[in-house]
Design a protein around this motif. Structure first.
Motif, PDB file in Angstrom:
ATOM      1  N   LYS A 121       0.846  -1.190   0.000  1.00 29.58           N
ATOM      2  CA  LYS A 121       0.000   0.000   0.000  1.00 29.58           C
ATOM      3  C   LYS A 121       0.882   1.241   0.000  1.00 29.58           C
ATOM      4  O   LYS A 121       1.670   1.452   0.906  1.00 29.58           O
ATOM      5  N   ARG A 122       0.744   2.044  -1.043  1.00 30.98           N
ATOM      6  CA  ARG A 122       1.576   3.235  -1.180  1.00 30.98           C
ATOM      7  C   ARG A 122       0.738   4.443  -1.564  1.00 30.98           C
ATOM      8  O   ARG A 122      -0.265   4.322  -2.257  1.00 30.98           O
ATOM      9  N   THR A 123       1.195   5.589  -1.119  1.00 31.56           N
ATOM     10  CA  THR A 123       0.606   6.832  -1.587  1.00 31.56           C
ATOM     11  C   THR A 123       1.406   7.289  -2.808  1.00 31.56           C
ATOM     12  O   THR A 123       2.387   6.650  -3.201  1.00 31.56           O
ATOM     13  N   ILE A 124       1.013   8.374  -3.419  1.00 31.30           N
ATOM     14  CA  ILE A 124       1.806   8.961  -4.492  1.00 31.30           C
ATOM     15  C   ILE A 124       3.196   9.264  -3.932  1.00 31.30           C
ATOM     16  O   ILE A 124       3.332   9.734  -2.797  1.00 31.30           O
ATOM     17  N   HIS A 166       4.293   9.815   4.783  1.00 29.13           N
ATOM     18  CA  HIS A 166       4.088   9.648   6.224  1.00 29.13           C
ATOM     19  C   HIS A 166       3.465  10.908   6.840  1.00 29.13           C
ATOM     20  O   HIS A 166       3.642  11.167   8.037  1.00 29.13           O
ATOM     21  N   ASP A 167       2.788  11.711   6.023  1.00 32.60           N
ATOM     22  CA  ASP A 167       2.141  12.952   6.503  1.00 32.60           C
ATOM     23  C   ASP A 167       3.125  13.848   7.249  1.00 32.60           C
ATOM     24  O   ASP A 167       2.750  14.549   8.203  1.00 32.60           O
ATOM     25  N   ILE A 168       4.380  13.863   6.797  1.00 35.08           N
ATOM     26  CA  ILE A 168       5.411  14.577   7.532  1.00 35.08           C
ATOM     27  C   ILE A 168       5.300  16.090   7.379  1.00 35.08           C
ATOM     28  O   ILE A 168       5.635  16.848   8.294  1.00 35.08           O
ATOM     29  N   SER A 335       9.731  -1.407   1.295  1.00 34.17           N
ATOM     30  CA  SER A 335       8.613  -1.244   0.364  1.00 34.17           C
ATOM     31  C   SER A 335       7.532  -0.300   0.864  1.00 34.17           C
ATOM     32  O   SER A 335       7.008   0.512   0.098  1.00 34.17           O
ATOM     33  N   GLU A 336       7.181  -0.376   2.145  1.00 29.56           N
ATOM     34  CA  GLU A 336       6.063   0.422   2.636  1.00 29.56           C
ATOM     35  C   GLU A 336       6.467   1.614   3.489  1.00 29.56           C
ATOM     36  O   GLU A 336       5.797   2.643   3.463  1.00 29.56           O
ATOM     37  N   GLN A 337       7.555   1.488   4.261  1.00 31.52           N
ATOM     38  CA  GLN A 337       7.946   2.620   5.107  1.00 31.52           C
ATOM     39  C   GLN A 337       8.846   3.604   4.350  1.00 31.52           C
ATOM     40  O   GLN A 337       8.551   4.788   4.269  1.00 31.52           O
ATOM     41  N   CYS A 343      11.188  -1.107  -4.761  1.00 32.88           N
ATOM     42  CA  CYS A 343      11.069  -2.162  -3.753  1.00 32.88           C
ATOM     43  C   CYS A 343       9.655  -2.716  -3.804  1.00 32.88           C
ATOM     44  O   CYS A 343       8.715  -2.094  -3.299  1.00 32.88           O
ATOM     45  N   THR A 344       9.508  -3.875  -4.433  1.00 31.37           N
ATOM     46  CA  THR A 344       8.188  -4.471  -4.625  1.00 31.37           C
ATOM     47  C   THR A 344       7.994  -5.647  -3.673  1.00 31.37           C
ATOM     48  O   THR A 344       8.822  -5.885  -2.793  1.00 31.37           O
TER      49      THR A 344
END
Length: 378
Positions: A121-124, A166-168, A335-337, A343-344
């Motif tokens: 699960k990724r954002t833009i 990460h909404d940073i 991949s996610e963080q 990175c798949t």
């Protein structure tokens, strides 16, 4: 649009106008088409610019010649998401009151749902190898070290994507606003604000609109950390040269104006030039600056990944993952963080897409299992 009309068998009876000039609009051309139409479906991405302006053109037309309009403002075309032939096709069906059953099978939709469950699960996000991803990662880790305390103000550029990383990034107004907002936040400790202010701005934007804000910080003795992302490019709008590239607008060599010299020239005493790919050193410096009073400037200098890709050699360095060492589903840092597109995920282990891998190696630095290793492309 053409594909949707052909699917419904309406191509011959439907006029199709594709505009190549949106500003200024070709008013007379558009009016000529409007006078022949009873209904007009306006298909466009983004905001309802065309729909609003074409409707406005009808103000001086005879009422009997004004067609009925459909589009985003009538909920026939969505404001967000990708415009697919199916979306346009369904919009036409609503306008024409046509019954239509999508050829997409239920089985296909079920497979899509299953795929979504196992896909990372990724954002833009940023390009593979983008130094901005590493910069934001380092800022994020420094804030975590500070107990989660730290307000990041954003600016306009590729790095605006920090809003979804990460909404940073907490604020984004206009070009140059990051430093100005951070300067104001840096003066609020007397009112009980204990979170450090961190401004993030790109190299081109800094030259264009960030220098006055930095002067204000110095002149008013603000407690602020200004992080300038220097990727030697105006990447978001087409790689135009700026004063730090050493190239003029005509493509000829021009005097280079180093960012660090500008910062010191306006009175910033603590100016540090770092490589964001040196993750541990970068985190240490950010934490040190954000927890110390005064004006601090960190210049993260690493060339734009797209420029690097343009001159890639055949013997490029890539990275791969040792499946035996990979932490699998209990990790997912790469991949996610860290959120790198290269990175798949494959079943229950991480995998690096060699086509997308830029060879930056940051993922190898972050992997707690030491599962990511360097390979040479053949």
């Amino acid at each position: 649009m053409r594909e949707a009309l052909e699917e419904l068998g309406l191509r011959e009876e439907t006029g199709l106008l594709k505009l190549t000039t949106l500003y200024p609009l070709p008013k007379e051309l558009i009016k000529g088409y409007l006078e022949k139409a009873l209904m007009v479906l306006i298909v466009e991405e983004g905001e309802s610019y065309l729909e609003e302006n074409i409707r406005a053109l009808c103000a001086d037309m005879e009422p009997r010649l004004i067609p009925k309009f459909y589009g985003k403002l009538t909920d026939h075309i969505p404001f967000q998401g990708e415009l697919t032939p199916d979306i346009v096709l369904n919009a036409i069906c609503k306008v024409k009151n046509i019954e239509y059953e999508s050829p997409i099978s239920i089985k296909y939709e079920e497979l899509c749902k299953e795929s979504a469950e196992i896909t990372s699960k990724r954002t833009i996000t940023f390009c593979p190898g983008c130094p901005h991803r590493a910069s934001y990662w380092c800022i994020l880790q420094a804030i975590k070290q500070n107990g989660g305390r730290g307000i990041v103000t954003g600016d306009v550029g590729c790095y605006t994507l920090g809003v979804s990383y990460h909404d940073i990034v907490s604020t984004k107004q206009c070009m140059g606003a990051s430093i100005g907002v951070a300067h104001g936040l840096g003066k609020l400790s007397r009112f009980g604000l204990e979170e450090p202010a961190i401004a993030v701005i790109g190299d081109s934007t800094f030259y264009h609109a960030g220098i006055p804000g930095l002067i204000n910080c110095v002149y008013n003795s603000s407690d602020v950390t200004v992080i300038i992302l220097d990727n030697n490019a105006t990447a978001m709008t087409g790689f135009q040269p700026h004063p730090g590239t050493g190239m003029g607008s005509t493509g000829k060599t021009a005097p280079r104006v180093p960012i660090e010299d500008v910062c010191r020239g306006v009175g910033a005493r603590d100016v540090r030039v770092l490589d964001p790919f040196e993750v541990r050193e970068s985190i240490r410096n950010i934490y040190e600056c954000m927890t110390t009073q005064g004006v601090h400037v960190i210049i993260f200098r690493r060339e734009c990944a797209l420029l690097v890709n343009r001159r890639k050699a055949e013997e490029d360095i890539l990275y791969s993952i040792d499946q035996e060492k990979c932490g699998g589903t209990k990790c997912k840092i790469c991949s996610e963080q860290f959120n790198c597109p290269a990175c798949t995920w494959e079943v229950d282990k991480a995998k690096i897409d060699e086509v997308q891998c830029n060879g930056c190696g940051v993922c190898a630095t972050l992997c707690p299992y030491k599962a990511i290793y360097e390979v040479r492309a053949e």
